[in-house]
Design a protein around this motif. Structure first.
Motif, PDB file in Angstrom:
ATOM      1  N   UNK A 192       0.842  -1.011   0.047  1.00  0.00           N
ATOM      2  CA  UNK A 192      -0.058   0.015  -0.028  1.00  0.00           C
ATOM      3  C   UNK A 192       0.984   1.139  -0.180  1.00  0.00           C
ATOM      4  N   UNK A 193       0.202   2.411   0.113  1.00  0.00           N
ATOM      5  CA  UNK A 193       1.030   3.962  -0.172  1.00  0.00           C
ATOM      6  C   UNK A 193       0.401   4.448   1.583  1.00  0.00           C
ATOM      7  N   UNK A 194       0.264   3.660   2.568  1.00  0.00           N
ATOM      8  CA  UNK A 194      -0.317   4.123   3.673  1.00  0.00           C
ATOM      9  C   UNK A 194       1.134   4.343   4.465  1.00  0.00           C
ATOM     10  N   UNK A 195       1.513   5.552   4.472  1.00  0.00           N
ATOM     11  CA  UNK A 195       2.877   5.836   5.241  1.00  0.00           C
ATOM     12  C   UNK A 195       2.842   6.097   6.652  1.00  0.00           C
ATOM     13  N   UNK A 196       1.449   6.362   6.920  1.00  0.00           N
ATOM     14  CA  UNK A 196       1.316   6.817   8.411  1.00  0.00           C
ATOM     15  C   UNK A 196       1.281   5.731   9.350  1.00  0.00           C
ATOM     16  N   UNK A 197       1.358   4.387   9.066  1.00  0.00           N
ATOM     17  CA  UNK A 197       1.446   3.501  10.148  1.00  0.00           C
ATOM     18  C   UNK A 197       2.821   3.302  10.103  1.00  0.00           C
ATOM     19  N   UNK A 198       3.306   3.269  11.480  1.00  0.00           N
ATOM     20  CA  UNK A 198       4.836   3.138  11.868  1.00  0.00           C
ATOM     21  C   UNK A 198       5.306   1.852  11.491  1.00  0.00           C
ATOM     22  N   UNK A 199       4.245   0.804  11.438  1.00  0.00           N
ATOM     23  CA  UNK A 199       4.861  -0.285  11.019  1.00  0.00           C
ATOM     24  C   UNK A 199       5.126  -0.582   9.583  1.00  0.00           C
ATOM     25  N   UNK A 200       4.720   0.336   8.812  1.00  0.00           N
ATOM     26  CA  UNK A 200       4.815   0.299   7.209  1.00  0.00           C
ATOM     27  C   UNK A 200       6.272   0.964   6.938  1.00  0.00           C
ATOM     28  N   UNK A 201       7.057   0.253   6.622  1.00  0.00           N
ATOM     29  CA  UNK A 201       8.579   0.829   6.411  1.00  0.00           C
ATOM     30  C   UNK A 201       8.813   0.592   4.812  1.00  0.00           C
ATOM     31  N   UNK A 202       8.104   0.042   3.983  1.00  0.00           N
ATOM     32  CA  UNK A 202       8.472  -0.129   2.652  1.00  0.00           C
ATOM     33  C   UNK A 202       7.153   0.224   1.735  1.00  0.00           C
TER      34      UNK A 202
END
Length: 205
Positions: free
Chosen positions: A153-163
């Motif tokens: 996804x393009x959901x950058x706001x979640x701190x668990x999303x690093x790529x």
């Protein structure tokens, strides 16, 4: 997306009898999670005989069970892999011994496929949760000729999303996609009435 009554009953029993794990378990059923699984199941209908299925970031085996319950899909064993050992324990306590879904605790980066259960389909719906180095190590271990399905996804706001990726073209590039059969993006609802795009690619390595 079919859900057999006994599967739904198993999920509700788990929530009822394991209140300490219920909140995290119910995270599997956010609208965005169900939307993502529904799109994936629909796409896989173009490849109805999935053979042995390996799901990475499989969490509590929800996707694996939905695949097993799907009338339009045929599978061998369905291996749900997660680095959290609680996931393996939950799957063992959640589904009957007759279920095709089995849990396995392992880091995807170093996972080696079983010779007995050669992979025919590999699914990774948590590509945004790992570094590029980890992803590439995972990708190179997939045997040639294997059907793959990827989501991110393009959901950058979640701190668990690093790529994350900005669009599906970037998603395909960073995930080394080849021989693409299906690709599309779709909107998902996020927290506080936000919306983000989820990307999906299905192909043959």
């Amino acid at each position: 997306m079919e859900i057999k009554p006994e599967t739904l009953a198993d999920w509700m029993k788990f929530i009822r009898f394991h209140p300490d794990l219920a909140e995290r378990f119910m995270d599997c059923f956010w609208e965005s999670q169900l939307t993502s699984k529904s799109h994936l199941l629909y796409a896989l209908e173009d490849f109805p005989d999935l053979g042995n299925v390996y799901i990475f970031g499989g969490w509590y085996g929800i996707l694996g069970k939905l695949i097993e319950d799907s009338y339009n899909l045929q599978t061998g064993v369905i291996v749900s892999i997660d680095s959290d050992p609680k996931c393996d324990w939950i799957i063992k306590n959640l589904y009957s011994t007759q279920s095709k879904v089995v849990g396995f605790t392992h880091d995807m980066q170093h996972f080696e496929y079983s010779e007995k259960h050669h992979p025919h389909t590999v699914i990774n719906t948590s590509t945004e949760h790992v570094t590029q180095e980890v992803y590439e190590s995972w990708w190179k271990r997939i045997p040639a000729g294997t059907l793959y399905a990827l989501q991110g996804n393009n959901f950058w706001d979640d701190p668990e999303h690093i790529r994350c990726a900005h669009d599906i073209e970037e998603f395909k590039k960073i995930n080394l996609c080849e021989n693409v059969q299906i690709e599309f993006s779709f909107p998902c609802g996020g927290p506080n009435n936000s919306e983000f795009q989820r990307f999906m690619v299905v192909g043959v390595k």
